[in-house]
Design a protein around this motif. Sequence first.
Motif, short mmCIF file in Angstrom:
data_model
loop_
_atom_site.label_atom_id
_atom_site.label_comp_id
_atom_site.label_asym_id
_atom_site.label_seq_id
_atom_site.Cartn_x
_atom_site.Cartn_y
_atom_site.Cartn_z
N LYS A 147 0.85 -1.18 0.00
CA LYS A 147 0.00 0.00 0.00
C LYS A 147 0.89 1.23 0.00
O LYS A 147 1.81 1.35 0.81
N VAL A 148 0.62 2.14 -0.93
CA VAL A 148 1.43 3.35 -1.09
C VAL A 148 0.56 4.57 -0.81
O VAL A 148 -0.55 4.68 -1.34
N ILE A 149 1.07 5.48 0.02
CA ILE A 149 0.40 6.75 0.29
C ILE A 149 1.13 7.83 -0.52
O ILE A 149 2.34 8.01 -0.36
N VAL A 150 0.41 8.50 -1.39
CA VAL A 150 0.97 9.59 -2.20
C VAL A 150 0.33 10.89 -1.76
O VAL A 150 -0.91 11.00 -1.71
N VAL A 151 1.14 11.89 -1.45
CA VAL A 151 0.65 13.20 -1.02
C VAL A 151 0.94 14.20 -2.13
O VAL A 151 2.10 14.40 -2.50
N GLY A 152 -0.11 14.79 -2.67
CA GLY A 152 0.03 15.76 -3.75
C GLY A 152 -0.47 15.20 -5.06
O GLY A 152 0.06 14.19 -5.55
N ALA A 153 -1.49 15.86 -5.66
CA ALA A 153 -2.14 15.32 -6.85
C ALA A 153 -1.78 16.08 -8.12
O ALA A 153 -2.53 16.05 -9.09
N GLU A 208 -1.89 -1.03 -3.97
CA GLU A 208 -3.00 -0.16 -3.57
C GLU A 208 -2.45 1.24 -3.30
O GLU A 208 -1.38 1.38 -2.71
N VAL A 209 -3.20 2.26 -3.71
CA VAL A 209 -2.75 3.64 -3.53
C VAL A 209 -3.84 4.45 -2.83
O VAL A 209 -5.02 4.38 -3.21
N VAL A 210 -3.43 5.21 -1.83
CA VAL A 210 -4.26 6.27 -1.25
C VAL A 210 -3.60 7.59 -1.62
O VAL A 210 -2.43 7.82 -1.28
N HIS A 211 -4.34 8.44 -2.32
CA HIS A 211 -3.80 9.67 -2.89
C HIS A 211 -4.47 10.85 -2.19
O HIS A 211 -5.68 11.02 -2.26
N ILE A 212 -3.67 11.68 -1.52
CA ILE A 212 -4.19 12.77 -0.68
C ILE A 212 -3.81 14.11 -1.32
O ILE A 212 -2.65 14.34 -1.67
N GLU A 213 -4.80 14.99 -1.44
CA GLU A 213 -4.59 16.31 -2.05
C GLU A 213 -5.24 17.37 -1.15
O GLU A 213 -6.38 17.20 -0.70
N ARG A 214 -4.52 18.46 -0.90
CA ARG A 214 -5.04 19.45 0.04
C ARG A 214 -6.16 20.31 -0.55
O ARG A 214 -6.90 20.94 0.20
N GLU A 215 -6.29 20.36 -1.86
CA GLU A 215 -7.40 21.08 -2.49
C GLU A 215 -8.37 20.09 -3.13
O GLU A 215 -8.14 18.87 -3.09
N ALA A 216 -9.44 20.62 -3.71
CA ALA A 216 -10.41 19.73 -4.36
C ALA A 216 -9.76 18.96 -5.49
O ALA A 216 -10.09 17.81 -5.77
N GLU A 217 -8.81 19.60 -6.16
CA GLU A 217 -7.96 18.97 -7.16
C GLU A 217 -6.74 19.86 -7.32
O GLU A 217 -6.73 21.00 -6.85
N ALA A 218 -5.71 19.36 -7.95
CA ALA A 218 -4.47 20.11 -8.07
C ALA A 218 -4.72 21.45 -8.77
O ALA A 218 -5.49 21.53 -9.73
N ARG A 219 -4.03 22.49 -8.29
CA ARG A 219 -4.20 23.83 -8.85
C ARG A 219 -2.87 24.52 -9.10
O ARG A 219 -2.83 25.71 -9.36
N HIS A 263 3.32 9.02 -9.76
CA HIS A 263 3.73 8.05 -8.75
C HIS A 263 2.58 7.10 -8.43
O HIS A 263 2.78 5.88 -8.30
N ALA A 264 1.38 7.64 -8.33
CA ALA A 264 0.22 6.78 -8.11
C ALA A 264 0.03 5.82 -9.28
O ALA A 264 -0.28 4.63 -9.09
N TRP A 265 0.22 6.32 -10.49
CA TRP A 265 0.05 5.49 -11.69
C TRP A 265 1.01 4.30 -11.67
O TRP A 265 0.60 3.15 -11.90
N HIS A 266 2.29 4.56 -11.41
CA HIS A 266 3.26 3.47 -11.43
C HIS A 266 3.00 2.47 -10.30
O HIS A 266 3.20 1.26 -10.50
#
Length: 373
Positions: A2-8, A25-36, A15-18
């Motif tokens: 399981k990989v945690i990726v911070v930043g979308a 399994e990937v959990v992808h965390i982004e501080r905004e609704a989507e990258a900006r 990184h999530a793709w690879h």
Amino acid sequence: MKVIVVGAGVVGTMHAWHAVERGHEVVHIEREAEARGASLRNFGQIWVSGRAGGEELDTALRARELWEGIGARVPGLGFRAIGSLTPVRNALELAVAEAAVARPDAAARGYELLTADEARALNPALRGKFEAALRCERDAAVEPRTAQLALREALLATGKYTFLPNREVRDVVGEHAVRDDRGEVHSGDAVVLCTGAWLSGLVREVAGEVPVRRVRLQMMQTDPLGEPLTTSVADADSFRYYPAYASGALDALNAGQAQDPTAAAHRMQLLMVQRLDGGLTIGDTHEYEHPFAFDTLEDPYEHLTRVVESFLGRPLPKIRRRWAGVYAQCVDTTRVVHRQKVRDGVWLVTGPGGRGMTCSPAIAETTANELGW
């Protein structure tokens, strides 16, 4: 695993793709609704032509191969193998193009020197006056405003990917885990922090002062051109900016032909690519000294308009959007990216600079290989 990726942004998304591609399994965390950030505020160019020989070029060429393969699977990326043209206007500029074509790695880049008529046959929208053009066949383009969304849709379809927006990671908890601003802890076998130009807060706490600087740029986009621009387009100021063009001929150009004062003041080059809707994305400037301006300046836009119109031989369509962006760049610009182990099982990946959109698939692949995913 399981990989945690911070930043979308594009680096985090790749990184999530690879990770998913390798069955994890990937959990992808982004501080905004989507990258900006910079991942949207760029040209969408897969820019091989100006890369320094060696590791940088190898990374760009591998990324170009990966982009093409991913683009075939994810049509929403809008991948186009369009190449680029850099028109030159006089003997000094032509000599730099000739030196580029003489490089030992010219064939790998797809360099070719074209006459003006050959360049116009390849890109009929270039009706202005120029003497010749440097072609780079390996350059390509994607749609920066929608690429991450298309990749995320494909990732969600795998069932191995979870996207958690509107959550800011506040702390690294022990090994392989982070805590977000809702107090929730996300743990896995590896954590990758792909925080882009966000270098304070959590990044400073876990990594200290990293050898990465922030760079600000200005860009714009027009209404549809009304005809195809079949390649990306650069101008000879790109020779001054990109390391691939370093040569005695470039020294002679710098000594014998002063850069336009506005372009020099704002460290400018012209890059231009057509969007799928027909509009033109045009830029850019480079600002390195803090504090950055909070407004956009009109002189650089006027300069870019003059240069573009001189190549097109026609007025530019109405400017539809103007924007500024900030990206993270390694202080040692010969480094492709800053990759640092900040805790056991926790890695920071940042600082690709203007290479982020180009090189992100290969940067993420290298991370995956080094971490043994």
